[in-house]
Design a protein around this motif. Structure first.
Motif, PDB file in Angstrom:
ATOM      1  N   LEU A  20       9.353  25.847  41.642  1.00 36.62           N
ATOM      2  CA  LEU A  20       8.512  26.352  42.761  1.00 36.62           C
ATOM      3  C   LEU A  20       7.316  26.920  41.582  1.00 36.62           C
ATOM      4  O   LEU A  20       7.376  27.191  40.654  1.00 36.62           O
ATOM      5  CB  LEU A  20       9.252  27.620  43.287  1.00 36.62           C
ATOM      6  CG  LEU A  20      10.437  27.176  43.948  1.00 36.62           C
ATOM      7  CD1 LEU A  20      11.029  28.476  44.714  1.00 36.62           C
ATOM      8  CD2 LEU A  20      10.288  26.072  44.967  1.00 36.62           C
ATOM      9  N   SER A  21       6.209  26.711  42.262  1.00 37.29           N
ATOM     10  CA  SER A  21       4.937  27.224  41.773  1.00 37.29           C
ATOM     11  C   SER A  21       4.115  28.550  42.531  1.00 37.29           C
ATOM     12  O   SER A  21       4.337  28.325  43.698  1.00 37.29           O
ATOM     13  CB  SER A  21       3.905  26.060  41.525  1.00 37.29           C
ATOM     14  OG  SER A  21       4.485  24.970  40.889  1.00 37.29           O
ATOM     15  N   CYS A  22       3.593  29.373  42.007  1.00 37.85           N
ATOM     16  CA  CYS A  22       3.156  30.232  42.395  1.00 37.85           C
ATOM     17  C   CYS A  22       1.548  30.669  41.773  1.00 37.85           C
ATOM     18  O   CYS A  22       1.540  30.856  40.685  1.00 37.85           O
ATOM     19  CB  CYS A  22       3.613  31.804  42.504  1.00 37.85           C
ATOM     20  SG  CYS A  22       2.690  33.073  43.252  1.00 37.85           S
ATOM     21  N   ALA A  23       0.545  30.043  42.537  1.00 38.88           N
ATOM     22  CA  ALA A  23      -0.742  30.088  41.889  1.00 38.88           C
ATOM     23  C   ALA A  23      -1.425  31.335  42.543  1.00 38.88           C
ATOM     24  O   ALA A  23      -1.258  31.867  43.509  1.00 38.88           O
ATOM     25  CB  ALA A  23      -1.753  28.874  42.441  1.00 38.88           C
ATOM     26  N   HIS A  24      -1.900  32.173  41.471  1.00 41.97           N
ATOM     27  CA  HIS A  24      -2.387  33.546  41.729  1.00 41.97           C
ATOM     28  C   HIS A  24      -3.744  33.915  41.390  1.00 41.97           C
ATOM     29  O   HIS A  24      -3.983  33.253  40.396  1.00 41.97           O
ATOM     30  CB  HIS A  24      -1.320  34.581  41.245  1.00 41.97           C
ATOM     31  CG  HIS A  24      -1.118  34.546  39.614  1.00 41.97           C
ATOM     32  ND1 HIS A  24      -2.145  35.128  38.872  1.00 41.97           N
ATOM     33  CD2 HIS A  24      -0.317  33.890  38.924  1.00 41.97           C
ATOM     34  CE1 HIS A  24      -1.728  34.695  37.431  1.00 41.97           C
ATOM     35  NE2 HIS A  24      -0.696  33.918  37.673  1.00 41.97           N
ATOM     36  N   SER A  25      -4.365  34.733  42.059  1.00 41.28           N
ATOM     37  CA  SER A  25      -5.676  35.007  41.618  1.00 41.28           C
ATOM     38  C   SER A  25      -5.960  36.337  42.043  1.00 41.28           C
ATOM     39  O   SER A  25      -5.473  37.063  43.062  1.00 41.28           O
ATOM     40  CB  SER A  25      -6.630  34.037  42.330  1.00 41.28           C
ATOM     41  OG  SER A  25      -6.688  34.083  43.634  1.00 41.28           O
ATOM     42  N   GLY A  26      -6.976  37.017  41.376  1.00 42.31           N
ATOM     43  CA  GLY A  26      -7.586  38.270  42.160  1.00 42.31           C
ATOM     44  C   GLY A  26      -6.941  39.725  41.398  1.00 42.31           C
ATOM     45  O   GLY A  26      -7.399  40.759  42.095  1.00 42.31           O
ATOM     46  N   PHE A  27      -6.108  39.585  40.521  1.00 43.49           N
ATOM     47  CA  PHE A  27      -5.516  40.926  40.160  1.00 43.49           C
ATOM     48  C   PHE A  27      -6.512  41.708  39.486  1.00 43.49           C
ATOM     49  O   PHE A  27      -7.324  41.389  38.709  1.00 43.49           O
ATOM     50  CB  PHE A  27      -4.440  40.437  38.912  1.00 43.49           C
ATOM     51  CG  PHE A  27      -3.167  40.009  39.603  1.00 43.49           C
ATOM     52  CD1 PHE A  27      -2.627  38.696  39.418  1.00 43.49           C
ATOM     53  CD2 PHE A  27      -2.097  41.126  40.210  1.00 43.49           C
ATOM     54  CE1 PHE A  27      -1.316  38.079  39.856  1.00 43.49           C
ATOM     55  CE2 PHE A  27      -1.219  40.500  40.773  1.00 43.49           C
ATOM     56  CZ  PHE A  27      -0.638  39.378  40.636  1.00 43.49           C
ATOM     57  N   ALA A  28      -6.650  43.090  39.768  1.00 46.21           N
ATOM     58  CA  ALA A  28      -7.748  43.840  39.274  1.00 46.21           C
ATOM     59  C   ALA A  28      -7.266  44.371  37.996  1.00 46.21           C
ATOM     60  O   ALA A  28      -8.259  44.976  37.164  1.00 46.21           O
ATOM     61  CB  ALA A  28      -7.928  44.989  40.331  1.00 46.21           C
ATOM     62  N   PHE A  29      -5.971  44.562  37.664  1.00 42.93           N
ATOM     63  CA  PHE A  29      -5.536  44.919  36.403  1.00 42.93           C
ATOM     64  C   PHE A  29      -4.794  43.869  35.657  1.00 42.93           C
ATOM     65  O   PHE A  29      -4.088  43.163  36.195  1.00 42.93           O
ATOM     66  CB  PHE A  29      -4.639  46.192  36.570  1.00 42.93           C
ATOM     67  CG  PHE A  29      -5.472  47.381  37.479  1.00 42.93           C
ATOM     68  CD1 PHE A  29      -4.984  47.469  38.815  1.00 42.93           C
ATOM     69  CD2 PHE A  29      -6.263  48.152  36.813  1.00 42.93           C
ATOM     70  CE1 PHE A  29      -5.748  48.465  39.734  1.00 42.93           C
ATOM     71  CE2 PHE A  29      -6.929  48.989  37.689  1.00 42.93           C
ATOM     72  CZ  PHE A  29      -6.633  49.154  39.115  1.00 42.93           C
ATOM     73  N   ASP A  30      -4.714  43.958  34.237  1.00 44.47           N
ATOM     74  CA  ASP A  30      -3.735  43.235  33.477  1.00 44.47           C
ATOM     75  C   ASP A  30      -2.361  43.412  33.533  1.00 44.47           C
ATOM     76  O   ASP A  30      -1.575  42.554  33.136  1.00 44.47           O
ATOM     77  CB  ASP A  30      -4.428  43.185  32.152  1.00 44.47           C
ATOM     78  CG  ASP A  30      -5.778  42.827  31.880  1.00 44.47           C
ATOM     79  OD1 ASP A  30      -6.598  43.285  30.849  1.00 44.47           O
ATOM     80  OD2 ASP A  30      -6.185  41.938  32.911  1.00 44.47           O
ATOM     81  N   ASP A  31      -1.699  44.488  33.933  1.00 44.02           N
ATOM     82  CA  ASP A  31      -0.557  44.569  33.978  1.00 44.02           C
ATOM     83  C   ASP A  31       0.246  44.728  35.200  1.00 44.02           C
ATOM     84  O   ASP A  31      -0.094  45.726  36.051  1.00 44.02           O
ATOM     85  CB  ASP A  31      -0.121  46.099  33.284  1.00 44.02           C
ATOM     86  CG  ASP A  31      -0.594  46.225  31.853  1.00 44.02           C
ATOM     87  OD1 ASP A  31      -1.096  47.247  31.281  1.00 44.02           O
ATOM     88  OD2 ASP A  31      -0.720  45.135  30.959  1.00 44.02           O
ATOM     89  N   ALA A  98       4.137  40.237  43.792  1.00 43.92           N
ATOM     90  CA  ALA A  98       3.616  40.835  42.731  1.00 43.92           C
ATOM     91  C   ALA A  98       3.372  42.400  42.886  1.00 43.92           C
ATOM     92  O   ALA A  98       3.331  42.619  43.985  1.00 43.92           O
ATOM     93  CB  ALA A  98       2.197  40.166  42.450  1.00 43.92           C
ATOM     94  N   THR A  99       3.612  43.124  41.951  1.00 39.90           N
ATOM     95  CA  THR A  99       3.483  44.482  41.878  1.00 39.90           C
ATOM     96  C   THR A  99       2.813  45.151  40.729  1.00 39.90           C
ATOM     97  O   THR A  99       3.108  44.502  39.721  1.00 39.90           O
ATOM     98  CB  THR A  99       4.790  45.181  42.355  1.00 39.90           C
ATOM     99  OG1 THR A  99       4.673  46.529  42.283  1.00 39.90           O
ATOM    100  CG2 THR A  99       5.694  45.009  41.070  1.00 39.90           C
ATOM    101  N   TYR A 100       2.104  46.280  40.913  1.00 34.43           N
ATOM    102  CA  TYR A 100       1.652  46.975  39.598  1.00 34.43           C
ATOM    103  C   TYR A 100       2.624  47.883  39.276  1.00 34.43           C
ATOM    104  O   TYR A 100       2.440  48.574  38.161  1.00 34.43           O
ATOM    105  CB  TYR A 100      -0.028  47.477  40.153  1.00 34.43           C
ATOM    106  CG  TYR A 100      -0.901  46.638  40.178  1.00 34.43           C
ATOM    107  CD1 TYR A 100      -1.674  46.565  41.338  1.00 34.43           C
ATOM    108  CD2 TYR A 100      -1.269  45.632  39.245  1.00 34.43           C
ATOM    109  CE1 TYR A 100      -2.609  45.673  41.728  1.00 34.43           C
ATOM    110  CE2 TYR A 100      -2.539  44.817  39.408  1.00 34.43           C
ATOM    111  CZ  TYR A 100      -3.148  44.885  40.496  1.00 34.43           C
ATOM    112  OH  TYR A 100      -4.218  43.958  40.772  1.00 34.43           O
ATOM    113  N   ARG A 101       3.618  48.134  40.055  1.00 36.88           N
ATOM    114  CA  ARG A 101       4.634  49.245  39.675  1.00 36.88           C
ATOM    115  C   ARG A 101       5.747  48.909  38.721  1.00 36.88           C
ATOM    116  O   ARG A 101       6.375  49.895  38.263  1.00 36.88           O
ATOM    117  CB  ARG A 101       5.355  49.793  41.277  1.00 36.88           C
ATOM    118  CG  ARG A 101       4.351  50.199  41.921  1.00 36.88           C
ATOM    119  CD  ARG A 101       4.821  50.422  43.498  1.00 36.88           C
ATOM    120  NE  ARG A 101       3.870  51.108  44.391  1.00 36.88           N
ATOM    121  CZ  ARG A 101       3.181  50.289  45.016  1.00 36.88           C
ATOM    122  NH1 ARG A 101       3.125  49.152  44.959  1.00 36.88           N
ATOM    123  NH2 ARG A 101       2.330  51.205  46.163  1.00 36.88           N
TER     124      ARG A 101
END
Length: 122
Positions: A20-31, A98-101
């Motif tokens: 499976l692949s998950c292409a992601h974009s737009g994260f505002a933070f690096d972590d 995805a989560t920033y938490r």
């Protein structure tokens, strides 16, 4: 805005493999943590695996340890889930999340993909 787009689901026989692949974009933070949940028919959604963008640490639910491998290609902004030795009980819709938490629980997710169906025939 974060976008997560899954691909790679399909039909496979018991013992087979899928990636499976998950292409992601737009994260505002690096972590952040990014990975996979799945939901089988009639069952609750469960966290399968995730990877930290910070240090690459990983998590796997017990039922997939030794069979699934999560990885990240930062140049392609894509996370992969290599699934080997597939079993009929792996049949489910797999969601990228995805989560920033830094907590891998359904209620802690900030973003979800639309899902991709994996069917393992016996």
């Amino acid at each position: 805005e974060v976008q997560l787009v899954e691909s790679g689901g399909g039909l496979v026989q018991t013992g087979g493999s899928l990636r499976l692949s998950c292409a992601h974009s737009g994260f505002a933070f690096d972590d952040y943590a990014i990975g996979w949940f799945r939901q089988a028919p009639g069952k609750e959604r469960e966290g399968v695996s995730c990877i930290s963008s910070t240090d690459g640490s990983t998590f796997y639910v017990d039922s997939v340890k030794g069979r699934f491998t999560i990885s990240s290609d930062n140049a392609k902004n894509t996370v992969y889930l290599q699934m080997n030795s597939l079993k009929p009980e792996d049949t489910a819709v797999y969601y990228c999340a995805a989560t920033y938490r830094m907590v891998w629980e359904e209620g802690a997710m900030d973003y979800w993909g639309k899902g991709t169906l994996v069917t393992v025939s016996s």
